[in-house]
Design a protein around this motif. Structure first.
Motif, short mmCIF file in Angstrom:
data_model
loop_
_atom_site.label_atom_id
_atom_site.label_comp_id
_atom_site.label_asym_id
_atom_site.label_seq_id
_atom_site.Cartn_x
_atom_site.Cartn_y
_atom_site.Cartn_z
N GLU A 150 8.60 18.11 -1.27
CA GLU A 150 7.22 17.61 -1.22
C GLU A 150 7.19 16.10 -1.07
OE1 GLU A 150 5.35 19.24 -4.68
OE2 GLU A 150 4.69 21.04 -3.60
N ASN A 151 8.05 15.38 -1.78
CA ASN A 151 8.06 13.92 -1.67
C ASN A 151 8.54 13.46 -0.31
OD1 ASN A 151 7.12 13.53 -4.29
ND2 ASN A 151 9.17 13.52 -5.18
N THR A 152 9.51 14.16 0.26
CA THR A 152 9.99 13.81 1.59
C THR A 152 8.91 14.08 2.63
OG1 THR A 152 12.18 14.54 0.85
CG2 THR A 152 11.93 14.06 3.18
N PHE A 153 8.26 15.23 2.51
CA PHE A 153 7.21 15.58 3.46
C PHE A 153 6.04 14.60 3.39
CE2 PHE A 153 3.40 17.77 4.89
CZ PHE A 153 3.82 18.31 6.10
N LYS A 154 5.66 14.19 2.18
CA LYS A 154 4.51 13.29 2.02
C LYS A 154 4.70 12.00 2.79
CE LYS A 154 4.16 13.03 -2.47
NZ LYS A 154 3.65 12.62 -3.81
N LEU A 155 5.90 11.44 2.74
CA LEU A 155 6.12 10.15 3.39
C LEU A 155 6.54 10.29 4.84
CD1 LEU A 155 6.15 7.09 3.11
CD2 LEU A 155 8.51 7.24 2.30
N ASN A 156 7.41 11.24 5.14
CA ASN A 156 7.97 11.33 6.49
C ASN A 156 7.05 11.99 7.50
OD1 ASN A 156 10.17 10.30 5.18
ND2 ASN A 156 11.56 11.98 5.64
N ALA A 157 6.21 12.90 7.06
CA ALA A 157 5.39 13.67 8.01
C ALA A 157 3.90 13.51 7.77
CB ALA A 157 5.78 15.15 7.95
N ARG A 158 3.48 13.65 6.51
CA ARG A 158 2.04 13.59 6.26
C ARG A 158 1.48 12.19 6.41
NH1 ARG A 158 -0.01 15.20 0.41
NH2 ARG A 158 0.03 12.94 0.12
N ALA A 159 2.17 11.21 5.86
CA ALA A 159 1.66 9.83 5.91
C ALA A 159 1.43 9.33 7.33
CB ALA A 159 2.59 8.90 5.14
N PRO A 160 2.37 9.53 8.29
CA PRO A 160 2.10 9.07 9.65
C PRO A 160 0.82 9.66 10.25
CG PRO A 160 4.42 9.55 9.40
CD PRO A 160 3.75 10.03 8.14
N LEU A 161 0.55 10.93 9.96
CA LEU A 161 -0.67 11.55 10.45
C LEU A 161 -1.90 10.79 9.99
CD1 LEU A 161 -2.60 13.76 11.50
CD2 LEU A 161 -2.08 15.06 9.41
N PHE A 162 -1.98 10.52 8.71
CA PHE A 162 -3.19 9.91 8.18
C PHE A 162 -3.24 8.41 8.45
CE2 PHE A 162 -3.05 13.96 5.98
CZ PHE A 162 -4.36 14.39 6.18
N VAL A 192 0.85 -1.19 0.00
CA VAL A 192 0.00 0.00 0.00
C VAL A 192 0.89 1.24 0.00
CG1 VAL A 192 -1.73 1.33 1.26
CG2 VAL A 192 -1.83 -1.17 1.28
N ASP A 193 0.61 2.18 -0.87
CA ASP A 193 1.29 3.47 -0.86
C ASP A 193 0.57 4.38 0.13
OD1 ASP A 193 2.48 5.91 -1.27
OD2 ASP A 193 2.23 5.91 -3.45
N ILE A 194 1.15 4.55 1.30
CA ILE A 194 0.47 5.30 2.36
C ILE A 194 0.51 6.80 2.13
CG2 ILE A 194 0.74 3.52 4.12
CD1 ILE A 194 3.17 5.07 5.18
N THR A 195 1.18 7.26 1.06
CA THR A 195 1.17 8.69 0.76
C THR A 195 -0.04 9.10 -0.08
OG1 THR A 195 2.47 8.53 -1.29
CG2 THR A 195 3.69 8.72 0.79
N THR A 196 -0.80 8.13 -0.58
CA THR A 196 -1.99 8.44 -1.38
C THR A 196 -3.18 8.72 -0.46
OG1 THR A 196 -2.66 6.13 -1.55
CG2 THR A 196 -1.15 6.97 -3.23
N PRO A 197 -4.18 9.44 -0.94
CA PRO A 197 -5.33 9.74 -0.08
C PRO A 197 -6.03 8.49 0.46
CG PRO A 197 -5.34 11.17 -2.01
CD PRO A 197 -4.25 10.16 -2.23
N GLU A 198 -6.10 7.44 -0.36
CA GLU A 198 -6.80 6.23 0.06
C GLU A 198 -5.90 5.20 0.74
OE1 GLU A 198 -5.16 5.67 -4.05
OE2 GLU A 198 -6.30 7.25 -3.01
N GLY A 199 -4.56 5.44 0.71
CA GLY A 199 -3.62 4.45 1.21
C GLY A 199 -3.80 4.04 2.66
N PRO A 200 -3.85 4.98 3.62
CA PRO A 200 -3.99 4.59 5.02
C PRO A 200 -5.23 3.75 5.31
CG PRO A 200 -3.24 6.85 4.86
CD PRO A 200 -3.59 6.43 3.47
N GLU A 201 -6.38 4.13 4.72
CA GLU A 201 -7.59 3.34 4.94
C GLU A 201 -7.46 1.94 4.33
OE1 GLU A 201 -10.11 3.88 6.76
OE2 GLU A 201 -9.97 6.04 7.20
N LYS A 202 -6.82 1.87 3.17
CA LYS A 202 -6.61 0.57 2.53
C LYS A 202 -5.73 -0.32 3.40
CE LYS A 202 -4.89 -1.61 -1.72
NZ LYS A 202 -4.24 -1.36 -3.04
N LEU A 203 -4.72 0.26 4.02
CA LEU A 203 -3.85 -0.50 4.92
C LEU A 203 -4.65 -1.08 6.08
CD1 LEU A 203 -1.07 -1.45 5.89
CD2 LEU A 203 -0.72 0.84 6.88
#
Length: 283
Positions: free
Chosen positions: A119-131, A67-78
């Motif tokens: 932006e790519n670093t932020f998406k995975l390192n900071a934004r993804a854990p939040l969601f 699962v790509d957890i940086t996508t909008p649907e990724g965390p829910e899919k996980l």
């Protein structure tokens, strides 16, 4: 063998290789069932091999979740993958431990940092854990027994060269850790760890100028001194050019394991030193 985490479920992001795989092995060895999250097709063989290893060696259930957890649907899919594999016969599903380990470095000196890098670093390192945490919230315990551990970095405290993107986004993760510790206090403890150099091979792909900077990082860590008769000769030889040895994965994984223990229930909102003393902070 002590199995304090038997019948516990852990979700680990970025778990097919490196520290993530080390965390999976450590926690499975303590009895935890594991969801191994990863993104790339290239990581599928490693993730499947790891799952088979955990099940055969430790008798736990291990499930891979590409699962790509940086996508909008990724965390829910996980979470849906975890639910479909670990919901009990009575319909109960609970996430006991969540380890936000996935991360990307993208080193670049000032003057050459690109918008895409940041932006790519932020998406995975900071934004993804939040969601990921928000998606997991409905399934966390309600008795404060949950454990969330965010993998940060020693670079947030060192002002380390070429680490605008990495240190900046990991610093954001540490700041959010403190917010989440307050807001999730009735559900789980929330802490970060700050590893330095680790024996994951992560430094082999960095520019030579960057590798030279690692020397100072290891040199400042009192526990990075090599030990004759304990460390392998290969490790001792490599450490000469790196200022000291990197952490073994089990050393860092053990710190996460300590944070997951019931006895660690009074620790939350902290950045726990896991870099051999390379950075010493007053909590």
């Amino acid at each position: 063998m002590s199995r304090p985490f038997q019948e516990k479920l852990v979700i680990i992001t970025g778990a097919s290789r490196g520290l993530g795989a080390g965390l999976a092995r450590y926690l499975a060895g303590k009895g935890a069932d594991v969801v191994i999250n990863y993104t790339s097709d290239n990581s599928t063989p490693a993730a499947k091999e790891l799952a088979e290893e955990l099940q055969s060696q430790h008798g736990v259930k291990a499930v891979v979740a590409q699962v790509d957890i940086t996508t909008p649907e990724g965390p829910e899919k996980l979470m849906e993958i975890a639910k479909s594999n670990f919901t009990k016969d009575d319909g109960n599903f609970q996430i006991d431990f969540l380890i936000n380990n996935a991360g990307v470095v993208n080193p670049a000196p000032m003057g050459s940092v690109t918008l895409g890098d940041f932006e790519n670093t932020f998406k995975l390192n900071a934004r993804a854990p939040l969601f990921v945490i928000q998606a997991a919230m409905p399934y966390l315990p309600n008795d404060r027994s949950g454990r969330i551990v965010n993998v940060s970095s020693i670079t947030t405290s060192m002002g380390f060269w070429w680490q605008t993107c990495y240190a900046g986004t990991k610093g954001a993760l540490e700041a959010m850790t403190r917010v989440w510790a307050r807001e999730l206090g009735e559900r789980a403890t929330v802490n970060s760890i700050n590893p330095g150099a680790m024996a994951t091979g992560m430094y082999t792909g960095l520019p030579k100028e960057m590798l030279e900077k690692v020397w100072s990082l290891n040199y400042m860590a009192p526990l990075a001194r090599t030990r004759e008769g304990i460390d392998s000769q290969e490790t001792i030889d490599a450490a000469k050019d790196m200022g000291g040895r990197p952490a073994y994965l089990e050393e860092v994984a053990g710190i996460v394991g300590l944070l997951c223990m019931p006895e660690a229930g009074w620790i939350t909102g902290q950045v726990i030193g896991s870099n051999g003393g390379g950075v010493m902070t007053k909590g």
